[in-house]
Design an enzyme around this catalytic site. Structure first.
Site, PDB file in Angstrom:
ATOM      1  N   ASP A   1       0.814  -1.200   0.037  1.00  0.00           N
ATOM      2  CA  ASP A   1       0.192  -0.190   0.082  1.00  0.00           C
ATOM      3  C   ASP A   1       0.657   1.253   0.294  1.00  0.00           C
ATOM      4  O   ASP A   1       0.253   2.218  -0.324  1.00  0.00           O
ATOM      5  CB  ASP A   1      -1.002   0.196   1.183  1.00  0.00           C
ATOM      6  CG  ASP A   1      -0.099  -0.110   2.831  1.00  0.00           C
ATOM      7  OD1 ASP A   1       0.875   0.085   2.439  1.00  0.00           O
ATOM      8  OD2 ASP A   1      -1.155  -0.184   3.326  1.00  0.00           O
TER       9      ASP A   1
ATOM     10  N   TYR B   1      10.628   4.396   0.502  1.00  0.00           N
ATOM     11  CA  TYR B   1      11.954   3.966   1.407  1.00  0.00           C
ATOM     12  C   TYR B   1      13.323   3.738   0.554  1.00  0.00           C
ATOM     13  O   TYR B   1      13.642   3.348   1.703  1.00  0.00           O
ATOM     14  CB  TYR B   1      11.037   2.079   1.080  1.00  0.00           C
ATOM     15  CG  TYR B   1       9.551   2.270   1.744  1.00  0.00           C
ATOM     16  CD1 TYR B   1      10.092   1.959   3.196  1.00  0.00           C
ATOM     17  CD2 TYR B   1       8.198   1.910   1.963  1.00  0.00           C
ATOM     18  CE1 TYR B   1       9.156   1.767   4.616  1.00  0.00           C
ATOM     19  CE2 TYR B   1       7.485   1.756   2.599  1.00  0.00           C
ATOM     20  CZ  TYR B   1       7.987   1.551   3.884  1.00  0.00           C
ATOM     21  OH  TYR B   1       6.993   1.199   4.889  1.00  0.00           O
TER      22      TYR B   1
END
Length: 440
Positions: A171, A263
């Protein structure tokens, strides 16, 4: 469309009430007759289900709901299996993060040493779930898997159970697209992203809104403010997420070709992350004191008073994505999503067996991958290094090979040297004795 049976694996997750609420919000178009919660932790699941039952009672009382720790009861004739397991719970996540930081490496749940460690814990419990599902579920079932770290889990399951009816998802790209919508002041449903990479390791190459590219506008904004709006507190209220979205700024100013997944900070800014991390209070502690505490405070309040505040949990990207995807697998026109799939030429100059995250079209016919073509050397090199690290971990788990796992740690961009890699791995082995396959 025939009413469906959905099994939520990891029924004791703090995300479960939001997922159930998202399922029921689509009851007019996505008919579900029964929801089952399955978890190996009976008491935790029963506690979380106190809220779930209330949600169902309020939103769709005709929907049957059961909780179980029995695989046959959980999966018998099930149409969709939503998997969101956390092997070792937050206790092990905290150890992953703090052991890594102890040796000067990134301490994070799914990236770097923490991700490699978590992957070794999750592979075989997920194989067990796939086997239960194959034995008991509707033959035309779909497993929609959120279980982290998705890149390693997806690669391992493709090797160990290549014929499993599983779609691996994340997600985070959805959450980033939601932030793009905040920045561009538009509806997320009007955004069409173009993207390539591995899970938690990818880039947006273009972003369209109603058929028009808005990439340059997002790029200019990211160079000044990362992915934060003018009012960042409205996007993410936890300090660590504000910092994560802010860290896009230095990445995009150094490498402005594409818009990065957040990330990537753990790989491109790894030393900065370590230097600014609190070794005694990591993201795991923040979640324990935040989302975890909020939900269980609500559960305890309900036990005492029979009332709870519906605002104690939200239907966020985690819930809406998995339910939208399930619905698209039942609709003729389906939808377009970023999924983790076997490459097989989709990214022309990456290995065919890499599990890449790219746009795909979904319908009752299954998954149709889009073609990304060739990617530039810098991005190809980064991805190949990360893929090699993850592949060594998977092979190490399958072969019970200490050397292969050490190679996976040593290859990871968040690790400075093989000496550091060995120190971290040896302590992780001790911490994970009851969870990891034996390494020889």
């Amino acid at each position: 469309m025939e009413p469906k049976i959905i099994t939520i694996v990891g029924g004791g997750s703090t995300y479960t009430p939001g997922v159930v609420k998202a399922i029921l919000s689509k009851k007019d178009t996505f008919h579900v007759k029964e929801i089952r919660a399955y978890d190996i932790d009976y008491q935790r699941q029963e506690d979380v289900s106190i809220i779930v039952r209330k949600v169902i009672e309020n939103d769709c009382p005709e929907c049957k709901f059961i909780t179980t720790t029995d695989p046959e009861t959980a999966f018998k004739d099930s149409d969709f299996i939503f998997a969101q397991i956390r092997v070792g719970k937050y206790k092990m996540r905290e150890m992953d993060e703090k052991i890594s930081l102890k040796y000067g490496a990134v301490g994070q749940e799914t990236c770097g040493c923490g991700g490699l460690t978590y992957g070794l814990r999750t592979i075989y419990p997920m194989v067990e779930i796939l086997d239960y599902v194959a034995k008991y579920a509707n033959p035309n079932h779909w497993i929609l898997n959120y279980s982290n770290p998705a890149a390693i889990v997806a690669l391992a399951l493709k090797k160990i159970r290549p014929n499993a009816r599983i779609i691996n998802i994340c997600d985070m790209p959805v959450a980033i697209v939601n932030s793009f919508a905040d920045i561009l002041n538009c509806n997320p449903k009007d955004i069409k992203p173009f993207y390539f990479g591995l899970n938690h390791f990818g880039w947006f190459t273009d972003v369209w809104v109603n058929g028009e590219s808005r990439f340059k506008e997002l790029l200019d904004h990211a160079m000044k403010s990362g992915y934060l709006c003018e009012t960042p507190d409205e996007q993410h209220w936890e300090p660590s997420w504000v910092e994560t979205y802010k860290n896009v700024k230095p990445m995009i100013n150094r490498f402005p070709d594409y818009l990065p997944n957040t990330y990537l900070e753990y790989y491109l800014l790894s030393q900065d992350i370590v230097d600014h991390s609190n070794k005694n209070y990591t993201r795991a502690n923040e979640v324990i004191d935040g989302r975890e505490k909020t939900l269980f405070d609500a559960i305890n309040q309900y036990k005492e008073t029979g009332k709870y505040d519906d605002k104690t949990f939200v239907v966020g990207a985690h819930a809406t994505f998995i339910v939208d995807l399930a619905e698209s697998l039942c609709k003729e026109n389906g939808g377009r999503y970023l999924l983790i799939v076997e490459n097989n030429g989709a990214v022309a100059n990456l290995p065919d067996d890499a599990m890449v995250e790219i746009p795909c079209y979904v319908s009752p016919k299954g998954i149709e991958k889009t073609s990304v073509g060739h990617i530039p050397t810098f991005y190809k090199g980064l991805i190949e290094q990360q893929y090699a690290s993850e592949k060594c971990i998977v092979e190490g788990a399958i072969e019970h090979s200490y050397t292969k796992v050490l190679q996976g740690f040593a290859l990871n961009k968040t690790i400075k040297s093989s000496t550091q890699a060995k120190e971290i791995l040896d302590e992780m082995i001790e911490a994970n004795k009851e969870y990891w396959p034996e390494l020889r």
